[in-house]
Design a protein around this motif. Structure first.
Motif, mmCIF file in Angstrom:
data_model
loop_
_atom_site.group_PDB
_atom_site.id
_atom_site.type_symbol
_atom_site.label_atom_id
_atom_site.label_comp_id
_atom_site.label_asym_id
_atom_site.label_seq_id
_atom_site.Cartn_x
_atom_site.Cartn_y
_atom_site.Cartn_z
ATOM 1 N N ALA A 1 131.612 38.302 92.299
ATOM 2 C CA ALA A 1 132.000 37.740 90.908
ATOM 3 C C ALA A 1 133.150 37.452 90.909
ATOM 4 C CB ALA A 1 131.413 38.364 89.940
ATOM 5 N N LEU A 2 133.700 36.045 90.516
ATOM 6 C CA LEU A 2 134.906 35.366 90.376
ATOM 7 C C LEU A 2 135.906 35.403 91.820
ATOM 8 C CD1 LEU A 2 135.946 37.478 86.975
ATOM 9 C CD2 LEU A 2 134.881 35.008 87.288
ATOM 10 N N GLY A 3 135.388 35.500 92.555
ATOM 11 C CA GLY A 3 135.816 35.451 94.109
ATOM 12 C C GLY A 3 136.648 36.940 94.293
ATOM 13 N N LEU A 4 136.340 37.976 93.657
ATOM 14 C CA LEU A 4 136.889 39.321 93.906
ATOM 15 C C LEU A 4 136.005 39.934 94.874
ATOM 16 C CD1 LEU A 4 138.161 40.203 90.366
ATOM 17 C CD2 LEU A 4 139.484 39.031 92.224
ATOM 18 N N THR A 5 136.706 40.982 95.828
ATOM 19 C CA THR A 5 135.742 41.889 96.559
ATOM 20 C C THR A 5 135.409 43.092 95.718
ATOM 21 O OG1 THR A 5 138.173 43.045 97.147
ATOM 22 C CG2 THR A 5 137.303 41.275 98.648
ATOM 23 N N ARG A 6 134.474 43.691 96.174
ATOM 24 C CA ARG A 6 134.253 45.165 95.826
ATOM 25 C C ARG A 6 135.330 45.978 95.252
ATOM 26 N NH1 ARG A 6 129.007 48.085 97.625
ATOM 27 N NH2 ARG A 6 128.093 45.994 96.721
ATOM 28 N N GLY A 7 136.109 46.153 96.263
ATOM 29 C CA GLY A 7 137.533 46.977 96.435
ATOM 30 C C GLY A 7 138.203 46.445 94.897
ATOM 31 N N GLN A 8 138.230 45.478 94.907
ATOM 32 C CA GLN A 8 139.181 44.687 93.604
ATOM 33 C C GLN A 8 138.513 45.114 92.401
ATOM 34 O OE1 GLN A 8 139.347 40.624 95.235
ATOM 35 N NE2 GLN A 8 141.553 40.983 95.329
ATOM 36 N N TRP A 9 137.214 45.047 92.227
ATOM 37 C CA TRP A 9 136.273 45.333 90.926
ATOM 38 C C TRP A 9 136.500 46.781 90.737
ATOM 39 C CZ3 TRP A 9 135.584 42.235 87.511
ATOM 40 C CH2 TRP A 9 135.145 41.056 87.710
ATOM 41 N N LEU A 10 136.411 47.572 91.909
ATOM 42 C CA LEU A 10 136.503 48.891 91.692
ATOM 43 C C LEU A 10 137.832 49.485 91.164
ATOM 44 C CD1 LEU A 10 134.518 50.249 94.724
ATOM 45 C CD2 LEU A 10 133.681 50.471 92.260
ATOM 46 N N SER A 11 138.744 48.631 91.770
ATOM 47 C CA SER A 11 140.481 49.054 91.320
ATOM 48 C C SER A 11 140.404 48.515 89.861
ATOM 49 C CB SER A 11 141.066 48.350 92.195
ATOM 50 O OG SER A 11 141.260 48.713 93.606
ATOM 51 N N LEU A 12 139.825 47.441 89.362
ATOM 52 C CA LEU A 12 139.973 47.163 87.946
ATOM 53 C C LEU A 12 139.320 48.126 87.002
ATOM 54 C CD1 LEU A 12 139.323 43.104 88.257
ATOM 55 C CD2 LEU A 12 141.573 44.373 87.745
ATOM 56 N N ALA A 13 138.152 48.638 87.635
ATOM 57 C CA ALA A 13 137.561 49.723 86.728
ATOM 58 C C ALA A 13 138.654 51.002 86.753
ATOM 59 C CB ALA A 13 136.225 50.194 87.405
ATOM 60 N N MET A 14 139.085 51.384 87.719
ATOM 61 C CA MET A 14 140.103 52.540 87.794
ATOM 62 C C MET A 14 141.208 51.975 86.944
ATOM 63 S SD MET A 14 141.645 54.259 91.248
ATOM 64 C CE MET A 14 142.109 52.803 92.033
ATOM 65 N N PHE A 15 141.606 50.845 86.904
ATOM 66 C CA PHE A 15 142.856 50.618 86.088
ATOM 67 C C PHE A 15 142.530 50.775 84.516
ATOM 68 C CE2 PHE A 15 145.351 47.705 83.256
ATOM 69 C CZ PHE A 15 146.873 47.928 83.860
ATOM 70 N N VAL A 16 141.253 50.395 84.142
ATOM 71 C CA VAL A 16 140.912 50.791 82.750
ATOM 72 C C VAL A 16 140.770 52.248 82.591
ATOM 73 C CG1 VAL A 16 138.711 50.608 81.334
ATOM 74 C CG2 VAL A 16 139.579 48.696 82.577
ATOM 75 N N VAL A 17 140.380 52.852 83.537
ATOM 76 C CA VAL A 17 140.237 54.549 83.334
ATOM 77 C C VAL A 17 141.627 54.949 83.047
ATOM 78 C CG1 VAL A 17 139.717 56.747 84.601
ATOM 79 C CG2 VAL A 17 138.010 54.843 84.457
ATOM 80 N N GLY A 18 142.410 54.359 84.036
ATOM 81 C CA GLY A 18 143.796 54.812 83.958
ATOM 82 C C GLY A 18 144.662 54.575 82.533
ATOM 83 N N LEU A 19 144.265 53.596 81.844
ATOM 84 C CA LEU A 19 144.709 53.131 80.551
ATOM 85 C C LEU A 19 144.111 54.235 79.585
ATOM 86 C CD1 LEU A 19 144.558 49.114 80.476
ATOM 87 C CD2 LEU A 19 146.580 50.573 80.343
ATOM 88 N N ILE A 20 143.016 54.334 79.727
ATOM 89 C CA ILE A 20 142.345 55.349 78.723
ATOM 90 C C ILE A 20 142.936 56.820 78.738
ATOM 91 C CG2 ILE A 20 140.195 56.550 78.217
ATOM 92 C CD1 ILE A 20 138.685 53.998 79.050
#
Length: 159
Positions: A113-132
């Motif tokens: 989705a949105l032209g991102l790879t699975r690694g990028q999506w997982l990294s975005l999820a990791m970023f959210v976890v890091g913010l929390i």
């Protein structure tokens, strides 16, 4: 060797030893002919030889040296427990998203989705976890860990 024969060898590559040997033999003949100056062979495979970025070097620089430098300078100042770990998760996620732009996506996964790879999506999820984690750990009622910046007393955490 015709196209159909080539595709048949590629299909049998994993399971048939003779197909594997024949495929390697053909590839070696092509390589030798190119090295001997056969421009027709070189031009025939030119579309398959797309130049690529050295993504492994980019990853080593970003995920190794760059993250180390950020954390090294953050370590200098007094901080709450967990702050450095949360910063690591945040910085690592950002570096991975950037690194993935220079990599070819996995052939069996491709872009999502949105032209991102699975690694990028997982990294975005990791970023959210890091913010929390950053919010939780910086709001925790705990003493600050002293830094090693010049002028700070390590034992008493005062100037």
């Amino acid at each position: 060797m015709g196209r159909e024969q080539w595709l048949e060898l590629v299909d049998k590559f994993r399971f048939d030893l003779t197909a594997r040997e024949q495929l390697y033999s053909t590839l070696n003949k092509v390589i030798e002919s190119i090295q001997d100056g056969n421009t027709a062979a070189k031009e025939a495979i030119a579309p398959l030889l797309t130049p690529r970025y050295p993504s492994q070097l980019f990853a080593a620089f970003g995920e190794g040296l760059l993250i180390f430098m950020f954390l090294f300078f953050l370590w200098r100042k007094p901080r709450k427990p967990g702050f450095i770990a949360a910063c690591f998760v945040l910085i690592y996620a950002v570096v991975r998203v950037v690194d993935e732009h220079f990599r070819m996506p996995d052939a069996h996964i491709g872009f999502q989705a949105l032209g991102l790879t699975r690694g990028q999506w997982l990294s975005l999820a990791m970023f959210v976890v890091g913010l929390i984690l950053m919010v939780v750990w910086t709001r925790a009622a705990s003493l600050k860990i002293p830094g090693w910046q010049r002028g700070h007393s390590i034992k008493l955490n005062r100037k």
